[in-house]
Design an enzyme around this catalytic site. Structure first.
Site, PDB file in Angstrom:
ATOM      1  N   ASP A 152       0.843  -0.958  -0.041  1.00 33.26           N
ATOM      2  CA  ASP A 152      -0.112  -0.011   0.071  1.00 33.26           C
ATOM      3  C   ASP A 152       0.872   1.230   0.021  1.00 33.26           C
ATOM      4  O   ASP A 152       0.584   2.292  -0.602  1.00 33.26           O
ATOM      5  CB  ASP A 152      -0.821  -0.046   1.128  1.00 33.26           C
ATOM      6  CG  ASP A 152      -1.480  -1.183   1.388  1.00 33.26           C
ATOM      7  OD1 ASP A 152      -2.047  -1.729   0.150  1.00 33.26           O
ATOM      8  OD2 ASP A 152      -1.990  -1.699   2.464  1.00 33.26           O
ATOM      9  N   HIS A 180      -5.169  -3.728   5.271  1.00 31.17           N
ATOM     10  CA  HIS A 180      -4.432  -4.068   4.039  1.00 31.17           C
ATOM     11  C   HIS A 180      -5.652  -4.447   3.069  1.00 31.17           C
ATOM     12  O   HIS A 180      -5.406  -5.375   2.727  1.00 31.17           O
ATOM     13  CB  HIS A 180      -3.452  -5.022   4.301  1.00 31.17           C
ATOM     14  CG  HIS A 180      -2.654  -5.436   3.226  1.00 31.17           C
ATOM     15  ND1 HIS A 180      -2.009  -4.533   2.429  1.00 31.17           N
ATOM     16  CD2 HIS A 180      -2.373  -6.567   2.549  1.00 31.17           C
ATOM     17  CE1 HIS A 180      -1.426  -5.109   1.217  1.00 31.17           C
ATOM     18  NE2 HIS A 180      -1.697  -6.344   1.528  1.00 31.17           N
TER      19      HIS A 180
END
Length: 331
Positions: A152, A180
């Site tokens: 990310d 996530h």
């Protein structure tokens, strides 16, 4: 001597991740573990002219796992299956949760002091599963258990650089926090270093792209896979930082999904977010997660709205992982 293990080494993430670790000068011994093909992957990698020795293990009634894990300093876990057509997220969760649980039981038995880096999805739930298994075994060290959310961060750096014109995206430091998956991923562009200016008309699309970048890859691969190469890079980037910090290098900070109450500075963030597991920038050191850095309290109004959604979703994800250990699903 540093022994690194990749559990799930034959898969789409595992193979490129193993290649990167083989090329890493910080690794002396690389052990690969998976249910299929590991001896072949190990033989292939062993021909590369870098110092690390490579061995590959299959289950072999538990003996392979024991040999792979014994003496490990760091275990990276990309094991699991991708979602297949007709499979619900719940089906996927049960399979991957079971795989992770089994591997963590092996770690608890054979290398309880190793750093454990979990890539297997859903990370929001698999890391709580790991924590519960390690607690049961009496070997849980919150400073050594990490959910890898670096992809990310890598995406945020790359996508922002595309807007600002920065030629080297990794020069940007952008905190990406929360969890996530989807809306649990919250990029804090307001705290980027050096500061970046995101045009207002591009903000929502940029946030969405960081949150759902995985879908972009799945669509582009047209049913042939998901984000494997970028995830392998991100997993290696985080593993390398853990190893550098363990060897004494100072000032290494990277976001990771950790058990906040067990990390210095984490209690404040846990109270603010209502979640014991949360990804924030972590200062890494010889013992692992040495300090959780509070970036939550500095979020701007736009980011606070995103965070409220993330907090709620995460609570359900975390509980699902805990429940899986205490009340295993009946087949």
């Amino acid at each position: 001597m540093v022994k690194a293990v990749v559990a799930g080494a034959s898969g789409g993430i595992g193979q490129p991740l193993s290649l990167l670790l083989k090329a890493c000068p910080l690794v002396d011994e690389l052990a690969l573990y998976d249910v299929v093909n590991t001896p072949g992957v190990a033989a292939d990698l062993s021909h590369i002219s870098t110092p690390a020795t490579v061995t590959g293990y299959l289950p072999e009634n538990g003996e392979g796992l024991k040999k792979a894990f014994t003496g490990a300093d760091i275990v990276v876990i990309p094991a699991g299956i991708p979602r297949k057509p007709g499979m619900t997220r719940d089906d996927l969760f049960k399979i991957n949760a079971g795989i992770v649980k089994g591997l963590i039981e092996g770690i608890a038995q054979h290398c309880p002091k190793a750093f454990v880096l979990i890539i297997s999805n859903p990370v929001n739930s698999t890391v709580p599963i790991a924590a519960e298994v390690l607690k049961r075994a009496g070997v849980f060290d919150p400073k050594k258990l990490f959910g890898v959310t670096t992809l990310d961060v890598v995406r945020a750096e790359t996508f922002v650089a595309g807007i600002t014109g920065e030629r080297t995206p990794s020069k940007l430091t952008i905190p990406v926090i929360g969890g996530h998956s989807g809306q649990t991923i919250v990029p804090l562009f307001s705290q980027a270093q050096p500061a970046v200016n995101i045009p207002a008309d591009k903000y929502d699309a940029l946030v969405n792209r960081v949150q759902f970048g995985g879908d972009e890859v799945v669509k582009a691969k047209d049913g042939a896979g998901s984000a494997t190469l970028s995830m392998a890079y991100a997993g290696f980037r985080f593993a390398e930082k853990v190893l550098k910090a363990a060897s004494g290098e100072k000032g290494i900070v990277e976001p990771s999904y950790v058990y906040l109450p067990g990390v210095s500075g984490g209690d404040t963030i846990a109270k603010a977010t209502g979640n014991d597991f949360f990804s924030v920038p972590i200062e890494l050191g010889p013992s692992g997660a040495e300090k959780a850095i509070d970036v939550v309290s500095k979020a701007n109004e736009q980011e606070k709205k995103l965070l409220e959604v993330a907090y709620k979703d995460l609570q359900g994800n975390i509980q699902k992982g805990i429940d899986f250990v205490h009340n295993p699903p009946q087949n």
